[in-house]
Design an enzyme around this catalytic site. Sequence first.
Site, PDB file in Angstrom:
ATOM      1  N   SER A 264      -7.769 -42.359 -39.610  1.00 35.52           N
ATOM      2  CA  SER A 264      -9.171 -42.711 -39.397  1.00 35.52           C
ATOM      3  C   SER A 264      -9.709 -42.004 -38.171  1.00 35.52           C
ATOM      4  CB  SER A 264      -9.318 -44.213 -39.235  1.00 35.52           C
ATOM      5  OG  SER A 264      -9.001 -44.564 -37.901  1.00 35.52           O
ATOM      6  N   LYS A 265     -11.029 -42.075 -38.009  1.00 34.74           N
ATOM      7  CA  LYS A 265     -11.636 -41.310 -36.917  1.00 34.74           C
ATOM      8  C   LYS A 265     -11.176 -41.791 -35.543  1.00 34.74           C
ATOM      9  CE  LYS A 265     -15.938 -43.897 -36.586  1.00 34.74           C
ATOM     10  NZ  LYS A 265     -17.383 -43.851 -36.645  1.00 34.74           N
ATOM     11  N   ARG A 266     -10.739 -43.034 -35.457  1.00 38.55           N
ATOM     12  CA  ARG A 266     -10.295 -43.537 -34.150  1.00 38.55           C
ATOM     13  C   ARG A 266      -8.852 -43.174 -33.820  1.00 38.55           C
ATOM     14  NH1 ARG A 266     -14.064 -46.087 -31.566  1.00 38.55           N
ATOM     15  NH2 ARG A 266     -15.804 -46.696 -32.896  1.00 38.55           N
ATOM     16  N   ASP A 267      -8.069 -42.862 -34.878  1.00 39.49           N
ATOM     17  CA  ASP A 267      -6.653 -42.588 -34.649  1.00 39.49           C
ATOM     18  C   ASP A 267      -6.441 -41.436 -33.694  1.00 39.49           C
ATOM     19  OD1 ASP A 267      -5.706 -44.575 -36.232  1.00 39.49           O
ATOM     20  OD2 ASP A 267      -5.741 -43.360 -38.046  1.00 39.49           O
TER      21      ASP A 267
END
Length: 503
Positions: A264-267
């Site tokens: 995901s974009k936060r990873d």
Amino acid sequence: MSNNTVRVRFAPSPTGPLHMGGVRTALYNYLFAKKYNGTFIIRIEDTDQTRFVSGAQDYILESLKWCGIEPTEGPGIGGAFGPYVQSERKHLYKPYAEQLIEEGKAYYAFDTAEELETVREKAKLMGMPNWQYNHVTRSSMKNSLTLSQDQVNELLDKETPYVIRMKMPRNQDVRFEDIIRGWVVVNTNNLDDKVLFKSDGMPTYHLANIVDDHLMEISHVIRGEEWLPSAPLHFLLYDAFGWECPKFAHLPLLLRPDGNGKLSKRDGDRLGFPVFPLDWRTEEGELYSGYREKGYFPGAFINMLAFLGWNPGTQQEIFSLEELSEAFTLDRVSKAGAKFDPDKTKWFQQQYLRAISNDELGKLIQEKNLSSFDLEKLEGIASLMKERATFIEDILSEGHYLFERPTTFDETLIQKKWNEQARALLKDWKIVLHNLNNFDKEQIEESFKNFLSERNLNTGMFLPIFRLALTGTGMGPSMFDISDFLGKQECLERIDIALEQLP
Ligand code: GLU
């Protein structure tokens, strides 16, 4: 496959920056089009105005440009099937939805958001948390199937807000073949009556997507696996319009390095690697880092991406974009999710850095470095450092002593190796260097060996001292190469400084 029939598109929604999974989708579409001499189109799907993010469209286009993924048709490029931004073609979709109503394949629904919420709440209380507007529930809702024609006309005349919903056929098996996944079979009883046209006067993604794929004569829909659940609806819509359905290919998910769930974009920033091609700053000022700004070469980035879900079936790993488009086939795309590997990504970057010629690399260093060195000097630095670096920045930071004299000396090395004997040796060695008439690496190396054997020393007993004096550090390229690069005068002066400054 006959040439010139391949028309594929990458159809991002400008709801934020383009994740590297999106870049991979664009890449595979691009490669597929190239391979078959087809056309690669970019279409911006911005019909969901509530999710619109300003700057996202430019970000997407700039990212693809940086990667070298050049579309044949698209916004800012043109083409015979434009415009390529859905909001610029919004007048076009409604007649299609109305056509389906006339043919009894869709209907008006007047239920307000509150009414729908109430129904959902009630269903939840009765133990049905996943209430759907579907072939069963539609008969108790407020729509053109349950109201009389007069009532419907009255509501329309009064401009009562409505949506247009697909009238999902009852108990029909939808079957289509996905190029990557094989046969997909879904019964329509499991599908809801999706909204095709919204009360804000815009089509939903589903309607706009298939109308445009049809009008733009798309032959293959290559997109992420997250769209697979929508594919049966799309298939039915093509059928409802009597259009030929493009072939589908749903690409595997990108997974976290540990294989545990979708990347995901936060990873990225949490796990220490970028998931975006370029830096992206949110309106709140939060920064998501990008491959470009981290110093990756676009070639390395796309080479890595190409291998996330595809392999050529050979041992070859380094591919230019051109080579990828020759080697790429959809039947070598895997079904299973592809684990992202940050170390492998660095490895690709290293390989690309090493493959750059010294003069090219010299120019790249020049762009980043403010020293007064001429290109020839920078080429020398490039050749000394490139086997040891991953990024150009590494050459500047790890090879700092090639640009300027060291200002500090490695403490641990001093503790371990620096003593009176070392000082005496360094002084003697300076005299040897001073007396060399050919100050080149071969000569220096030969004299160094003689210097050691005359004193019965091994390399480890003196080379680190020599390195410490010239570079301030304990590691780096060959000392003979470094000395040759620095030149006699500079080497002698650095030794003097070291003798003065070391304890
Ligand atoms: N607009 C969709 C997206 O954001 C496109 C899906 C498709 O390719 O059909 O990914």
